[in-house]
Scaffold this motif. Structure first.
Motif, PDB file in Angstrom:
ATOM      1  N   TYR A 165      -4.539   4.942   5.314  1.00 38.99           N
ATOM      2  CA  TYR A 165      -4.503   3.501   5.560  1.00 38.99           C
ATOM      3  C   TYR A 165      -5.088   3.184   6.938  1.00 38.99           C
ATOM      4  O   TYR A 165      -5.929   2.302   7.086  1.00 38.99           O
ATOM      5  N   TYR A 194      -7.996  -0.769   0.177  1.00 42.72           N
ATOM      6  CA  TYR A 194      -7.216   0.201   0.945  1.00 42.72           C
ATOM      7  C   TYR A 194      -7.769   1.614   0.757  1.00 42.72           C
ATOM      8  O   TYR A 194      -7.516   2.495   1.549  1.00 42.72           O
ATOM      9  N   ARG A 239      -8.841   3.682   7.072  1.00 39.28           N
ATOM     10  CA  ARG A 239      -9.580   2.605   6.389  1.00 39.28           C
ATOM     11  C   ARG A 239      -9.655   1.368   7.258  1.00 39.28           C
ATOM     12  O   ARG A 239     -10.654   0.662   7.302  1.00 39.28           O
ATOM     13  N   PHE A 258       0.835  -1.200   0.000  1.00 39.93           N
ATOM     14  CA  PHE A 258       0.000   0.000   0.000  1.00 39.93           C
ATOM     15  C   PHE A 258       0.876   1.259   0.000  1.00 39.93           C
ATOM     16  O   PHE A 258       0.656   2.185  -0.775  1.00 39.93           O
TER      17      PHE A 258
END
Lengths: 495, 76
Positions: free
Chosen positions: A429, A309, A432, A87
């Motif tokens: 991140y 993501y 989420r 990510f």
């Protein structure tokens, strides 16, 4: 797994690499490196940058041949390190595309202004004044054409560029050039300048990663991907060095001319038509790169959205054209913002920042996969393992931080912005992963507290207890901001 | 319920707009767009502090506003 028909042979694979590498960067990045950093030492800098790129690309050869799938670097890193690092690297790759697209838009306006300075000189001032507007227009025209699914410029453009550059170099040799000191003096300042120019010109080479993005279409990938990468990496070095050599031989580094180096050199060697031709080539290259970068950024954020993501709204496609219009428009907004800022040097470093971190991750992935998956099928093996990937990691990180130590203010700005955007990516991140309900409560509470604090600050300022925090903002604006914060926070907290 | 939905949407939109304004102003201050730094003159001795505060409040407001807007569409 998404599969496409494998139809590209070695020749087309090399073309794919060259089409990524031969771009607008040569028209814009050479200037700062030549006029401000290294002078004719830029030639040596280009050689260093080409060799470092080749070193890093050896890791790409091994991983690209072993995993010729959709996703490129994101796939390699995900295989080696799993979701979180993938990510983060996806975010950096996205940032590099955004900054690259903004740089392409700025380059377009430079070439556009130069073009008009040759054909309609009286319009030059008018166009220069409207540069930000031109950037906004071209970014959104390309975003809309991307949404409509318009095809990109093809291989013909790559051939046209190679032909144009070869004509420029050959004519330049016959035209005659001043003596160019390829080896700089041994003074520390000259060597530091060459090193800074190496960092700064490095983005001219790494566009060949486009080959990795298209790896899914390459026939016999185990053989053709490494050959394609290495051949395009070898071909691009003499081409760029030749261009810089002729440019340095025709234009003195001490000249304070506002025109880009290559355009000025082309005008002197090939005459008025040469200047026009190079300006036109610069515009085509910029627009092509802008379109490609917008597509690449949208594919990256869609990939991360697919892996949950990022919000799934980014995956939404246009009902008529079937293209990811939300992802494209999201990128276009960022590109416009950074393009309007318009600082070429800042954007050049910022584009490098994201890419260099991804390069370091790719090399680390190679090391990890060799250790943890020794039996994985590897049609190509990086020579001199483990020194090559370790050198790749080292050089990437060195190039990332060295401009700071060289005291370049643009590098400092790009690095701090990069760190800030990284923090933003990591926050995304975390948000989420934390889940919407918890997020709603947390943010609601923070907003309610901030709103009450703002109202209290206005009250204390009005009563003279504390000095104004934002002296240039009227109190009623801060009060309005505070009331909205508190009300919205309360609504979220009680949802 | 309908009134609550409208209030949430309205506050959410206003908050998102103020958030964008705060973020835009932060960028103008930091990058000196439209010559903001010069025109505000001596008030900008604490430039970085002001930019940081605007960024924190801006992002916080933006997230909060967007959640409210999404939430208002989901109220049954």
């Amino acid at each position: 797994m998404l599969e496409e028909k494998r139809e590209l042979g070695l020749f087309n694979t090399v073309l794919l690499g060259l089409s990524g590498a031969i771009g607008f960067e040569i028209f814009v990045l050479l200037d700062y490196a030549y006029f401000h950093l290294a002078g004719s030492g830029v030639i040596l800098a280009l050689l260093f940058a080409g060799i470092i790129n080749l070193l890093i690309m050896l890791s790409y050869c091994e991983l690209g041949a072993a995993m010729p799938y959709v996703g490129g670097e994101y796939t390699y890193i995900k295989n080696a390190y799993g979701g979180f690092i993938a990510f983060v690297s996806g975010c950096f790759r996205w940032l590099a595309s955004i900054f690259g697209a903004a740089l392409a838009a700025v380059c377009f306006t430079q070439q556009f202004t130069y073009f008009f300075s040759l054909i309609l000189p009286f319009m030059q001032g008018f166009i220069a004044a409207f540069k930000p507007l031109i950037i906004v227009l071209i970014v959104f025209i390309f975003a809309i054409s991307d949404i409509k699914g318009v095809k990109k410029l093809g291989d013909v453009v790559v051939f046209a560029f190679i032909a144009l550059f070869i004509v420029f170099i050959t004519t330049g040799v016959f035209h005659g050039t001043a003596q160019v000191n390829v080896i700089p003096s041994s003074q520390p300042q000259s060597l530091l300048g060459v090193f800074a120019a190496t960092v700064y010109t490095f983005p001219m080479f790494f566009g060949m990663r486009a080959l990795i993005a298209g790896a899914v279409k390459v026939k016999n990938p185990g053989e053709n991907i490494p050959k394609g990468i290495l051949l395009s990496a070898f071909l691009i070095i003499p081409l760029y060095i030749g261009l810089a050599y002729i440019g340095a031989g025709v234009v003195s580094p001490g000249e304070t001319h506002p025109s880009p180096l290559l355009n000025l050199a082309a005008e002197r060697i090939l005459g008025w038509g040469g200047g026009i031709l190079f300006a036109f080539a610069g515009m085509v290259a910029s627009l092509s790169a802008l379109g490609t970068s917008l597509s690449v950024q949208s594919s990256i954020i869609r990939g991360m959205s697919r892996d949950r993501y990022l919000p799934k709204i980014l995956l939404r496609t246009h009902k008529n054209f079937g293209t990811p219009y939300i992802a494209i428009l999201t990128g276009a907004i960022f590109v416009t913002f950074f393009g309007v800022i318009g600082a070429v040097e800042f954007l050049g470093y910022a584009a490098s920042f994201g890419s260099l971190i991804v390069f370091a991750f790719v090399n680390l992935s190679l090391l990890k996969l060799r250790k943890e998956k020794p039996h994985m099928e590897r049609p190509f093996k990086t020579p001199f393992y483990p020194f090559t990937p370790i050198a790749g990691v080292f050089m990437s990180l060195l190039m990332l931080v060295s401009p700071m130590f060289l005291g370049d203010v643009n590098a400092f700005g790009a690095l701090t912005s990069g760190v800030g955007l990284t923090a933003l990516a990591l926050t995304t991140y975390y948000l989420r992963m934390v889940g919407r309900y918890r997020l709603q409560i947390a943010v609601g509470g923070a907003c309610l507290g901030s709103g009450i604090l703002s109202i209290l600050a206005v009250f204390l300022t009005l009563t003279g207890v504390i000095p104004p925090i934002f002296p240039y903002l009227p109190n009623f604006i801060i009060l309005f901001f505070g009331i909205i914060l508190a009300a919205a926070g309360f609504l979220n907290l009680t949802a | 319920m309908k009134i609550k939905k409208i209030v949430k949407a309205a506050i959410g939109i206003i908050q998102s707009l103020t958030a964008f304004s705060a973020l835009f102003f932060a960028c103008c201050l930091y990058f000196n767009l439209f010559n903001v730094q010069t025109s505000l003159g001596s008030a900008l001795q604490l430039l970085y502090l002001h930019v940081t505060i605007l960024l924190i409040f801006g992002f916080l407001s933006l997230i909060n506003g967007v959640i409210l807007i999404f939430d208002s569409f989901e109220v049954k």
